[in-house]
Design an enzyme around this catalytic site. Structure first.
Site, PDB file in Angstrom:
ATOM      1  N   MET A 188      -9.127   7.673   0.246  1.00  0.00           N
ATOM      2  CA  MET A 188      -9.937   8.021   1.433  1.00  0.00           C
ATOM      3  C   MET A 188     -10.532   9.412   1.271  1.00  0.00           C
ATOM      4  O   MET A 188      -9.874  10.315   0.736  1.00  0.00           O
ATOM      5  CB  MET A 188      -9.052   7.996   2.680  1.00  0.00           C
ATOM      6  CG  MET A 188      -8.347   6.668   2.893  1.00  0.00           C
ATOM      7  SD  MET A 188      -7.478   6.641   4.457  1.00  0.00           S
ATOM      8  CE  MET A 188      -6.605   5.071   4.317  1.00  0.00           C
TER       9      MET A 188
ATOM     10  N   ASP B 255      -4.901   3.269  -1.674  1.00  0.00           N
ATOM     11  CA  ASP B 255      -5.911   3.551  -0.649  1.00  0.00           C
ATOM     12  C   ASP B 255      -6.490   4.944  -0.841  1.00  0.00           C
ATOM     13  O   ASP B 255      -5.839   5.945  -0.533  1.00  0.00           O
ATOM     14  CB  ASP B 255      -5.274   3.436   0.742  1.00  0.00           C
ATOM     15  CG  ASP B 255      -5.059   1.991   1.141  1.00  0.00           C
ATOM     16  OD1 ASP B 255      -6.016   1.203   1.034  1.00  0.00           O
ATOM     17  OD2 ASP B 255      -3.942   1.642   1.552  1.00  0.00           O
TER      18      ASP B 255
ATOM     19  N   SER C  40       0.850  -1.191   0.000  1.00  0.00           N
ATOM     20  CA  SER C  40       0.000   0.000   0.000  1.00  0.00           C
ATOM     21  C   SER C  40       0.883   1.237   0.000  1.00  0.00           C
ATOM     22  O   SER C  40       1.675   1.448   0.930  1.00  0.00           O
ATOM     23  CB  SER C  40      -0.885   0.031   1.245  1.00  0.00           C
ATOM     24  OG  SER C  40      -1.415   1.335   1.383  1.00  0.00           O
TER      25      SER C  40
ATOM     26  N   HIS D  66      -1.239  -1.379  -4.277  1.00  0.00           N
ATOM     27  CA  HIS D  66      -2.502  -1.122  -3.587  1.00  0.00           C
ATOM     28  C   HIS D  66      -2.655   0.380  -3.339  1.00  0.00           C
ATOM     29  O   HIS D  66      -1.773   1.024  -2.774  1.00  0.00           O
ATOM     30  CB  HIS D  66      -2.509  -1.887  -2.262  1.00  0.00           C
ATOM     31  CG  HIS D  66      -3.804  -1.827  -1.512  1.00  0.00           C
ATOM     32  ND1 HIS D  66      -4.893  -2.612  -1.838  1.00  0.00           N
ATOM     33  CD2 HIS D  66      -4.194  -1.077  -0.450  1.00  0.00           C
ATOM     34  CE1 HIS D  66      -5.890  -2.362  -1.000  1.00  0.00           C
ATOM     35  NE2 HIS D  66      -5.500  -1.434  -0.156  1.00  0.00           N
TER      36      HIS D  66
ATOM     37  N   ASP E 111      -6.179  -6.766   4.440  1.00  0.00           N
ATOM     38  CA  ASP E 111      -5.640  -5.405   4.494  1.00  0.00           C
ATOM     39  C   ASP E 111      -5.646  -4.888   5.935  1.00  0.00           C
ATOM     40  O   ASP E 111      -6.714  -4.742   6.536  1.00  0.00           O
ATOM     41  CB  ASP E 111      -6.509  -4.505   3.596  1.00  0.00           C
ATOM     42  CG  ASP E 111      -5.912  -3.132   3.382  1.00  0.00           C
ATOM     43  OD1 ASP E 111      -4.829  -2.856   3.925  1.00  0.00           O
ATOM     44  OD2 ASP E 111      -6.550  -2.338   2.664  1.00  0.00           O
TER      45      ASP E 111
ATOM     46  N   HIS F 252      -8.499   0.592  -3.682  1.00  0.00           N
ATOM     47  CA  HIS F 252      -9.375   0.364  -2.526  1.00  0.00           C
ATOM     48  C   HIS F 252     -10.075   1.678  -2.201  1.00  0.00           C
ATOM     49  O   HIS F 252      -9.467   2.580  -1.631  1.00  0.00           O
ATOM     50  CB  HIS F 252      -8.493  -0.125  -1.361  1.00  0.00           C
ATOM     51  CG  HIS F 252      -9.225  -0.346  -0.086  1.00  0.00           C
ATOM     52  ND1 HIS F 252      -8.562  -0.580   1.113  1.00  0.00           N
ATOM     53  CD2 HIS F 252     -10.548  -0.391   0.210  1.00  0.00           C
ATOM     54  CE1 HIS F 252      -9.447  -0.747   2.078  1.00  0.00           C
ATOM     55  NE2 HIS F 252     -10.655  -0.631   1.556  1.00  0.00           N
TER      56      HIS F 252
ATOM     57  N   MET G 122     -12.260   3.930  -0.191  1.00  0.00           N
ATOM     58  CA  MET G 122     -12.901   4.153   1.111  1.00  0.00           C
ATOM     59  C   MET G 122     -13.617   5.492   1.006  1.00  0.00           C
ATOM     60  O   MET G 122     -13.261   6.483   1.664  1.00  0.00           O
ATOM     61  CB  MET G 122     -11.824   4.153   2.204  1.00  0.00           C
ATOM     62  CG  MET G 122     -11.315   2.744   2.477  1.00  0.00           C
ATOM     63  SD  MET G 122      -9.721   2.731   3.326  1.00  0.00           S
ATOM     64  CE  MET G 122      -8.629   2.801   1.919  1.00  0.00           C
TER      65      MET G 122
HETATM   66  C1  DX5 Z   1      -6.155   1.216   5.859  1.00  0.00           C
HETATM   67  C2  DX5 Z   1      -5.671   0.885   4.464  1.00  0.00           C
HETATM   68  C3  DX5 Z   1      -4.526  -0.071   4.432  1.00  0.00           C
HETATM   69  C4  DX5 Z   1      -3.308   0.404   5.143  1.00  0.00           C
HETATM   70  C5  DX5 Z   1      -2.511  -0.775   5.560  1.00  0.00           C
HETATM   71  O1  DX5 Z   1      -7.355   1.891   5.774  1.00  0.00           O
HETATM   72  O2  DX5 Z   1      -6.704   0.331   3.705  1.00  0.00           O
HETATM   73  O3  DX5 Z   1      -4.224  -0.459   3.109  1.00  0.00           O
HETATM   74  O4  DX5 Z   1      -2.511   1.233   4.366  1.00  0.00           O
HETATM   75  O5  DX5 Z   1      -1.441  -0.308   6.293  1.00  0.00           O
HETATM   76  P1  DX5 Z   1      -0.641  -1.243   7.280  1.00  0.00           P
HETATM   77  O6  DX5 Z   1      -0.105  -2.386   6.467  1.00  0.00           O
HETATM   78  O7  DX5 Z   1       0.404  -0.342   7.812  1.00  0.00           O
HETATM   79  O8  DX5 Z   1      -1.618  -1.720   8.322  1.00  0.00           O
HETATM   80 ZN    ZN Z   2      -6.362  -0.673   1.645  1.00  0.00          ZN
END
Ligand code: DX5
Ligand code: ZN
Length: 228
Positions: free
Chosen positions: A39, A37, A10, A35, A175, A68, A70
């Site tokens: 948000m 993320d 990620s 990956h 994740d 991903h 969110m």
């Molecule tokens: C959290 C994200 C993850 C996050 C994982 O909301 O979806 O992908 O970056 O990070 P680590 O591996 O540090 O838990």
């Molecule tokens: Zn994620």
């Protein structure tokens, strides 16, 4: 589903000031997928990046861009993420009122469709959309931040999802809090894609990333073989 674990770093834990370079470096270090993320500060209490940033780094690698989302709502933005070059688009079941429609829309855009479940969401919410899915992302932390502790109760959910999907070609992705210590727990339960942010990007250079990825891979591949 895969015989070997797919490792999806990620970029949330990468150095954002040189994101393109970080993507290239982590790919050289052994990443299978990237990956992403996304948000929105509404569905989750943090804000990251959107389609323009993804588009800007798309030409740095041919690896799968695993997006991903969110964000709520997600449907109005699916086209923009597909245009930016995402290969897999995952929406949260909790963030869309019409999950079946969102998944159809993702496939209609030519992308693979994924659904993500927060740690507290039961797997039964996806029972009737299994044939629309290419990937199920089970959160092992509450989404919003990297570097949180793995929630062990989700391991049982991985087992249940694995048995629900039967022979369908659907990836089970984990994740949150993935490390060489937690990876074997979920791999043995049936997960084949592992996202890792802080556990991959710690160290800050290619040699460290390669070591970090190899350690997670060795731990999970071993557990996968035992489980098979
Ligand atoms: C959290 C994200 C993850 C996050 C994982 O909301 O979806 O992908 O970056 O990070 P680590 O591996 O540090 O838990
Ligand atoms: Zn994620």
């Amino acid at each position: 589903m895969s015989a070997k674990t797919i490792i999806a770093p990620s970029v949330l834990s990468a150095d954002f000031s040189r994101l393109g370079g970080e993507v290239e470096t982590v790919c050289r270090a052994g990443a299978d997928w990237i990956h992403l993320d996304v948000m929105d500060g509404h569905f989750v209490p943090n804000i990251t990046f959107g389609p323009p940033v993804i588009k800007a780094i798309r030409n740095r690698t041919d690896k799968v861009f695993d997006c991903h989302l969110m964000i709520a709502p997600a449907d109005p933005f699916l086209g923009a993420f597909a245009d930016a070059g995402c290969d897999i688009i995952t929406v949260h079941a909790e963030a869309t009122s019409h999950l079946d429609r969102s998944l159809q829309a993702i496939r209609d855009l030519g992308c693979k469709a994924g659904v993500s479940l927060n740690p507290s969401t039961p797997e039964t919410v996806i029972e009737y959309v299994l044939d629309r899915l290419d990937l199920i992302l089970l959160m092992t932390v509450n989404p919003g931040f990297g570097g949180q502790a793995f929630i062990p109760s989700v391991v049982e959910k991985v087992r249940r999802v694995k048995s629900m999907i039967g022979s369908r070609p659907i990836h089970i992705e984990i994740d949150g809090g993935v490390t060489p210590e937690t990876a074997p727990l979920v791999a043995a339960a049936g997960a084949d894609v592992l996202v890792a942010g802080s556990a991959v990007f710690k160290g800050g250079n290619e040699e460290a990333y390669a070591k970090n990825i190899a350690a997670i891979r060795a731990a999970s591949d071993g557990a996968m073989k035992k489980a098979a």
